[in-house]
Write a protein that holds these residues in place. Structure first.
Motif, PDB file in Angstrom:
ATOM      1  N   PRO A 101       0.796  -1.230   0.000  1.00 58.77           N
ATOM      2  CA  PRO A 101       0.000   0.000   0.000  1.00 58.77           C
ATOM      3  C   PRO A 101       0.825   1.276   0.000  1.00 58.77           C
ATOM      4  N   GLY A 102       2.127   1.170   0.247  1.00 58.46           N
ATOM      5  CA  GLY A 102       2.947   2.366   0.321  1.00 58.46           C
ATOM      6  C   GLY A 102       4.302   2.169  -0.337  1.00 58.46           C
ATOM      7  N   ILE A 103       5.121   3.207  -0.233  1.00 62.63           N
ATOM      8  CA  ILE A 103       6.450   3.154  -0.850  1.00 62.63           C
ATOM      9  C   ILE A 103       7.327   2.136  -0.130  1.00 62.63           C
ATOM     10  N   VAL A 104       7.163   2.060   1.175  1.00 60.25           N
ATOM     11  CA  VAL A 104       7.953   1.112   1.957  1.00 60.25           C
ATOM     12  C   VAL A 104       7.061  -0.028   2.414  1.00 60.25           C
ATOM     13  N   GLY A 105       7.684  -1.057   2.911  1.00 59.58           N
ATOM     14  CA  GLY A 105       6.924  -2.194   3.406  1.00 59.58           C
ATOM     15  C   GLY A 105       6.966  -3.353   2.435  1.00 59.58           C
ATOM     16  N   SER A 106       6.532  -4.470   2.931  1.00 60.72           N
ATOM     17  CA  SER A 106       6.553  -5.694   2.134  1.00 60.72           C
ATOM     18  C   SER A 106       5.238  -5.892   1.414  1.00 60.72           C
ATOM     19  N   ALA A 107       5.326  -6.602   0.310  1.00 59.63           N
ATOM     20  CA  ALA A 107       4.106  -6.957  -0.405  1.00 59.63           C
ATOM     21  C   ALA A 107       3.343  -8.021   0.365  1.00 59.63           C
ATOM     22  N   ARG A 108       2.049  -8.006   0.241  1.00 60.79           N
ATOM     23  CA  ARG A 108       1.186  -9.006   0.878  1.00 60.79           C
ATOM     24  C   ARG A 108      -0.017  -9.238  -0.004  1.00 60.79           C
ATOM     25  N   ASP A 109      -0.778 -10.255   0.371  1.00 60.44           N
ATOM     26  CA  ASP A 109      -1.996 -10.588  -0.371  1.00 60.44           C
ATOM     27  C   ASP A 109      -3.192  -9.851   0.205  1.00 60.44           C
ATOM     28  N   TYR A 110      -4.025  -9.370  -0.694  1.00 58.92           N
ATOM     29  CA  TYR A 110      -5.297  -8.761  -0.331  1.00 58.92           C
ATOM     30  C   TYR A 110      -6.398  -9.566  -1.015  1.00 58.92           C
ATOM     31  N   TRP A 111      -7.542  -9.698  -0.314  1.00 59.17           N
ATOM     32  CA  TRP A 111      -8.616 -10.550  -0.803  1.00 59.17           C
ATOM     33  C   TRP A 111      -9.950  -9.832  -0.808  1.00 59.17           C
ATOM     34  N   GLY A 112     -10.777 -10.171  -1.798  1.00 55.18           N
ATOM     35  CA  GLY A 112     -12.160  -9.766  -1.770  1.00 55.18           C
ATOM     36  C   GLY A 112     -12.961 -10.719  -0.900  1.00 55.18           C
ATOM     37  N   GLN A 113     -14.242 -10.448  -0.771  1.00 57.54           N
ATOM     38  CA  GLN A 113     -15.090 -11.273   0.093  1.00 57.54           C
ATOM     39  C   GLN A 113     -15.586 -12.528  -0.603  1.00 57.54           C
ATOM     40  N   GLY A 114     -15.436 -12.585  -1.901  1.00 52.45           N
ATOM     41  CA  GLY A 114     -15.818 -13.782  -2.635  1.00 52.45           C
ATOM     42  C   GLY A 114     -17.192 -13.655  -3.278  1.00 52.45           C
ATOM     43  N   THR A 115     -17.339 -14.348  -4.385  1.00 48.56           N
ATOM     44  CA  THR A 115     -18.628 -14.396  -5.077  1.00 48.56           C
ATOM     45  C   THR A 115     -18.893 -15.831  -5.509  1.00 48.56           C
ATOM     46  N   GLN A 116     -20.116 -16.271  -5.322  1.00 47.60           N
ATOM     47  CA  GLN A 116     -20.461 -17.663  -5.601  1.00 47.60           C
ATOM     48  C   GLN A 116     -20.694 -17.885  -7.097  1.00 47.60           C
ATOM     49  N   VAL A 117     -20.095 -18.925  -7.613  1.00 53.08           N
ATOM     50  CA  VAL A 117     -20.350 -19.389  -8.975  1.00 53.08           C
ATOM     51  C   VAL A 117     -20.879 -20.812  -8.859  1.00 53.08           C
ATOM     52  N   THR A 118     -22.063 -21.041  -9.408  1.00 55.57           N
ATOM     53  CA  THR A 118     -22.674 -22.361  -9.364  1.00 55.57           C
ATOM     54  C   THR A 118     -22.991 -22.807 -10.783  1.00 55.57           C
ATOM     55  N   VAL A 119     -22.485 -23.978 -11.141  1.00 50.05           N
ATOM     56  CA  VAL A 119     -22.705 -24.525 -12.475  1.00 50.05           C
ATOM     57  C   VAL A 119     -23.539 -25.784 -12.330  1.00 50.05           C
ATOM     58  N   SER A 120     -24.732 -25.763 -12.895  1.00 47.27           N
ATOM     59  CA  SER A 120     -25.630 -26.914 -12.793  1.00 47.27           C
ATOM     60  C   SER A 120     -25.413 -27.865 -13.965  1.00 47.27           C
ATOM     61  N   SER A 121     -25.615 -29.132 -13.689  1.00 44.33           N
ATOM     62  CA  SER A 121     -25.403 -30.143 -14.737  1.00 44.33           C
ATOM     63  C   SER A 121     -26.658 -30.396 -15.543  1.00 44.33           C
TER      64      SER A 121
END
Length: 121
Positions: A101-121
């Motif tokens: 997020p800034g000039i200094v510091g280490s990189a890290r992972d950021y995540w969204g809250q997720g979205t459901q994908v459902t595939v029916s057969s």
């Protein structure tokens, strides 16, 4: 504060298509990769596709030829076009960014809250 927000997803029949989009990257000072992961109950989260700042994509073997990841550097969004969906693609899909997020510091992972994908057969 970095907040990634997914849109898209939903219910589709096998063989159909869906698109996912993610925004919220503007608060990151530097981004290494943007991408998508998925998770089903009882299993670990797994990589679906990621793309570098330079636009180089990496895909999981199980989506190669069916899914396409893209990024818009102006709008600061990343999208996933999913074609020829299979029931086994059913999962919660999470947007991800690896960066700092800034000039200094280490990189890290950021995540969204997720979205459901459902595939029916």
């Amino acid at each position: 504060q970095v907040q990634l927000v997914e849109s898209g997803g939903g219910l589709v029949q096998a063989g159909g298509s869906l698109g996912l989009s993610c925004a919220g990257f503007e608060r990151l000072f530097a981004i290494n990769t943007m991408g998508w992961y998925r998770q089903v109950p009882g299993k670990q989260r797994e990589l679906v596709a990621v793309i570098t700042t330079g636009g180089l994509p990496t895909y999981a073997d199980f989506v190669k030829g069916r899914f396409t990841i893209s990024r818009d550097n102006v709008e600061k969004t990343v999208s996933l076009q999913m074609n020829r969906l299979k029931p086994e693609d059913t999962a919660v899909y999470y947007c991800n960014a690896n960066g700092r997020p800034g000039i200094v510091g280490s990189a890290r992972d950021y995540w969204g809250q997720g979205t459901q994908v459902t595939v029916s057969s």
